[in-house]
Design an enzyme around this catalytic site. Structure first.
Site, PDB file in Angstrom:
ATOM      1  N   ARG A 101       0.880  -1.176   0.000  1.00 16.48           N
ATOM      2  CA  ARG A 101       0.000   0.000   0.000  1.00 16.48           C
ATOM      3  C   ARG A 101       0.912   1.219   0.000  1.00 16.48           C
ATOM      4  O   ARG A 101       1.645   1.450   0.977  1.00 16.48           O
ATOM      5  CB  ARG A 101      -0.927  -0.010   1.204  1.00 16.48           C
ATOM      6  CG  ARG A 101      -1.717   1.279   1.347  1.00 16.48           C
ATOM      7  CD  ARG A 101      -2.902   1.161   2.277  1.00 16.48           C
ATOM      8  NE  ARG A 101      -3.974   0.373   1.692  1.00 16.48           N
ATOM      9  CZ  ARG A 101      -5.228   0.368   2.125  1.00 16.48           C
ATOM     10  NH1 ARG A 101      -5.575   1.123   3.155  1.00 16.48           N
ATOM     11  NH2 ARG A 101      -6.149  -0.374   1.539  1.00 16.48           N
ATOM     12  N   HIS A 128      -6.925   0.660  -6.824  1.00 16.75           N
ATOM     13  CA  HIS A 128      -7.195  -0.251  -5.712  1.00 16.75           C
ATOM     14  C   HIS A 128      -7.827  -1.520  -6.296  1.00 16.75           C
ATOM     15  O   HIS A 128      -9.007  -1.808  -6.094  1.00 16.75           O
ATOM     16  CB  HIS A 128      -8.130   0.440  -4.714  1.00 16.75           C
ATOM     17  CG  HIS A 128      -8.181  -0.191  -3.355  1.00 16.75           C
ATOM     18  ND1 HIS A 128      -7.396  -1.266  -2.983  1.00 16.75           N
ATOM     19  CD2 HIS A 128      -8.950   0.097  -2.260  1.00 16.75           C
ATOM     20  CE1 HIS A 128      -7.674  -1.597  -1.725  1.00 16.75           C
ATOM     21  NE2 HIS A 128      -8.613  -0.792  -1.282  1.00 16.75           N
ATOM     22  N   GLN A 131      -9.834  -4.178  -4.180  1.00 18.87           N
ATOM     23  CA  GLN A 131     -11.160  -3.700  -3.779  1.00 18.87           C
ATOM     24  C   GLN A 131     -12.165  -3.916  -4.910  1.00 18.87           C
ATOM     25  O   GLN A 131     -13.261  -4.445  -4.697  1.00 18.87           O
ATOM     26  CB  GLN A 131     -11.082  -2.207  -3.428  1.00 18.87           C
ATOM     27  CG  GLN A 131     -12.409  -1.602  -3.004  1.00 18.87           C
ATOM     28  CD  GLN A 131     -12.872  -2.139  -1.667  1.00 18.87           C
ATOM     29  OE1 GLN A 131     -12.139  -2.122  -0.714  1.00 18.87           O
ATOM     30  NE2 GLN A 131     -14.103  -2.625  -1.594  1.00 18.87           N
ATOM     31  N   ASP A 221     -17.612   6.682  -2.147  1.00 21.62           N
ATOM     32  CA  ASP A 221     -16.384   6.558  -1.349  1.00 21.62           C
ATOM     33  C   ASP A 221     -16.147   7.923  -0.706  1.00 21.62           C
ATOM     34  O   ASP A 221     -16.820   8.914  -1.039  1.00 21.62           O
ATOM     35  CB  ASP A 221     -15.223   6.152  -2.278  1.00 21.62           C
ATOM     36  CG  ASP A 221     -13.907   5.906  -1.537  1.00 21.62           C
ATOM     37  OD1 ASP A 221     -13.925   5.789  -0.295  1.00 21.62           O
ATOM     38  OD2 ASP A 221     -12.855   5.853  -2.202  1.00 21.62           O
ATOM     39  N   CYS A 261     -16.630   1.155  -0.224  1.00 24.27           N
ATOM     40  CA  CYS A 261     -15.461   0.304   0.047  1.00 24.27           C
ATOM     41  C   CYS A 261     -15.068   0.322   1.519  1.00 24.27           C
ATOM     42  O   CYS A 261     -14.379  -0.585   1.982  1.00 24.27           O
ATOM     43  CB  CYS A 261     -14.293   0.749  -0.820  1.00 24.27           C
ATOM     44  SG  CYS A 261     -13.854   2.489  -0.607  1.00 24.27           S
ATOM     45  N   ARG A 289     -13.690  -9.337   0.929  1.00 22.56           N
ATOM     46  CA  ARG A 289     -12.262  -9.047   0.728  1.00 22.56           C
ATOM     47  C   ARG A 289     -11.439 -10.284   1.120  1.00 22.56           C
ATOM     48  O   ARG A 289     -10.494 -10.645   0.428  1.00 22.56           O
ATOM     49  CB  ARG A 289     -11.823  -7.832   1.583  1.00 22.56           C
ATOM     50  CG  ARG A 289     -12.441  -6.490   1.202  1.00 22.56           C
ATOM     51  CD  ARG A 289     -11.974  -5.989  -0.161  1.00 22.56           C
ATOM     52  NE  ARG A 289     -10.536  -5.885  -0.283  1.00 22.56           N
ATOM     53  CZ  ARG A 289      -9.800  -4.839   0.080  1.00 22.56           C
ATOM     54  NH1 ARG A 289     -10.379  -3.769   0.563  1.00 22.56           N
ATOM     55  NH2 ARG A 289      -8.483  -4.840  -0.092  1.00 22.56           N
TER      56      ARG A 289
HETATM   57  N1   CP Z   1     -11.431  -0.709   1.702  1.00 21.71           N
HETATM   58  C1   CP Z   1     -10.178  -0.782   2.170  1.00 21.71           C
HETATM   59  O1   CP Z   1      -9.211  -0.984   1.422  1.00 21.71           O
HETATM   60  O2   CP Z   1     -10.075  -0.648   3.505  1.00 21.71           O
HETATM   61  P1   CP Z   1      -8.715  -0.444   4.321  1.00 21.71           P
HETATM   62  O3   CP Z   1      -8.197   0.917   3.964  1.00 21.71           O
HETATM   63  O4   CP Z   1      -9.125  -0.555   5.753  1.00 21.71           O
HETATM   64  O5   CP Z   1      -7.744  -1.510   3.898  1.00 21.71           O
HETATM   65  N1  NVA Z   2     -10.275   6.402  -1.711  1.00 20.23           N
HETATM   66  C1  NVA Z   2      -9.930   5.933  -0.393  1.00 20.23           C
HETATM   67  C2  NVA Z   2     -10.112   4.451  -0.320  1.00 20.23           C
HETATM   68  C3  NVA Z   2      -9.785   3.821   0.999  1.00 20.23           C
HETATM   69  C4  NVA Z   2      -9.970   2.350   0.994  1.00 20.23           C
HETATM   70  C5  NVA Z   2      -8.502   6.340  -0.055  1.00 20.23           C
HETATM   71  O1  NVA Z   2      -7.641   6.228  -0.936  1.00 20.23           O
HETATM   72  O2  NVA Z   2      -8.254   6.775   1.063  1.00 20.23           O
END
Ligand code: CP
Ligand code: NVA
Length: 305
Positions: A101, A128, A131, A221, A261, A289
């Site tokens: 990440r 992502h 997701q 989101d 998400c 997930r």
């Molecule tokens: N939706 C998602 O990726 O959640 P987290 O940021 O908690 O991993």
């Molecule tokens: N768009 C959000 C998604 C989190 C899972 C972010 O990037 O923070």
């Protein structure tokens, strides 16, 4: 050896294959069986941003599959102690897959360039993919088939939106998007999406009511993604009219599902009554997930190429 950096890395047939593995493993899991398909395999997790779902579902998935997972903390010095190339080459000698990440998408691209093990994007500012795969798997469970269904995105043209657009294109779903003009995909992003999924039926507007009218799914989101905190005030103002609330949902078909998400900023992009209401499938999404991560891991680590 394959990487998963964006949904564009997968063909439609590969997505279907991941879903088939997922379905099989989920069914067995629900019967109390945890098939050890990846004994002795090791997954590393490298996270520059916070996570609940991605981190824990990947770790649990690998453990259920008989492998091990290593969460790498700040002491590995990622991005600080040595070049990214050296880091990637060395880490690949120890593990079979790395879930990353990263703040910048380029980081996962560069790691993949130098790593000799699989790299999985666990979220970047750009995409992502895990997701989006879990989301479409969830819809496949709800609808049976995905082709011809319409997903209405209400909100920012962000990482999740981009991944869902690609995923919709790959499975024959229509993607409708209501986003304030200044936050829509730019020319370059539109071009990239067109190149990756020329078959995608996409329409973009500034009008949330227009997109939810024919929606099978309404998806939103956060207005402020991780890394955009400095824009919080202005974004809250700009996205105010894009809140998914009962008034907006009243324009959607009664059968429309609501997705997010997570994590959600309740009272901003979505109200409690919608996210906790009967149309919401956010918990199933989050739960899937776990199962889809298994599908991804088994597909990746079993894939020959
Ligand atoms: N939706 C998602 O990726 O959640 P987290 O940021 O908690 O991993
Ligand atoms: N768009 C959000 C998604 C989190 C899972 C972010 O990037 O923070």
């Amino acid at each position: 050896m394959r990487h998963l950096l964006t949904v564009a890395d997968l063909t439609s047939a590969e997505i279907e294959r991941i879903f088939a593995i997922t379905e099989d493993l989920k069914t067995k899991f629900q019967q109390g069986l945890r098939e050890p398909l990846l004994p002795g395999r090791v997954m590393a997790l490298l996270f520059e941003k916070q996570s609940l779902r991605t981190r824990v579902s990947f770790e649990a998935a690998m453990i259920h599959l008989g492998g091990s997972s290593l969460f790498l903390g700040s002491e590995v010095g990622f991005g600080r102690r040595e070049s990214l190339a050296d880091f990637g080459r060395v880490l690949s000698e120890y593990v079979d897959v790395v879930v990353v990440r990263a703040n910048r998408h380029q980081t996962v691209v560069d790691l993949a360039k130098h790593a000799s093990c699989s790299i999985v994007n666990g979220l970047t500012d750009f995409s992502h993919p895990c997701q989006a795969l879990a989301d479409l798997y969830t819809l496949r469970e709800m609808f049976g088939t995905l082709k011809g269904r319409t997903l209405a995105w209400v909100g920012d043209a962000n990482n999740v939106a981009r991944s869902l657009a690609l995923a919709c294109g790959k499975v024959g779903m229509k993607f409708r998007m209501a986003t304030p003009a200044k936050y829509q995909f730019g020319q370059e992003a539109r071009q990239w999406i067109r190149e990756q999924v020329p078959e995608l039926d996409i329409a973009v507007t500034t009008d949330p009511v227009a997109v939810v009218r024919d929606a099978d799914v309404v998806y939103t989101d956060v207005w402020v993604s991780m890394g955009q905190e400095a824009e919080r005030q202005i974004r809250r103002l700009d996205f105010g009219p894009y809140q998914v609330n009962s008034a907006l949902m009243s324009h959607a078909p009664k059968s429309a599902l609501f997705m997010h998400c997570l994590p959600a900023h309740r009272g901003e992009e979505v109200t409690d009554e919608v996210i906790d209401g009967p149309q919401s499938i956010v918990l199933r999404q989050a739960s899937n997930r776990l199962h889809v991560q298994k599908g991804i891991l088994v597909w990746l680590l079993g894939a020959k190429s």
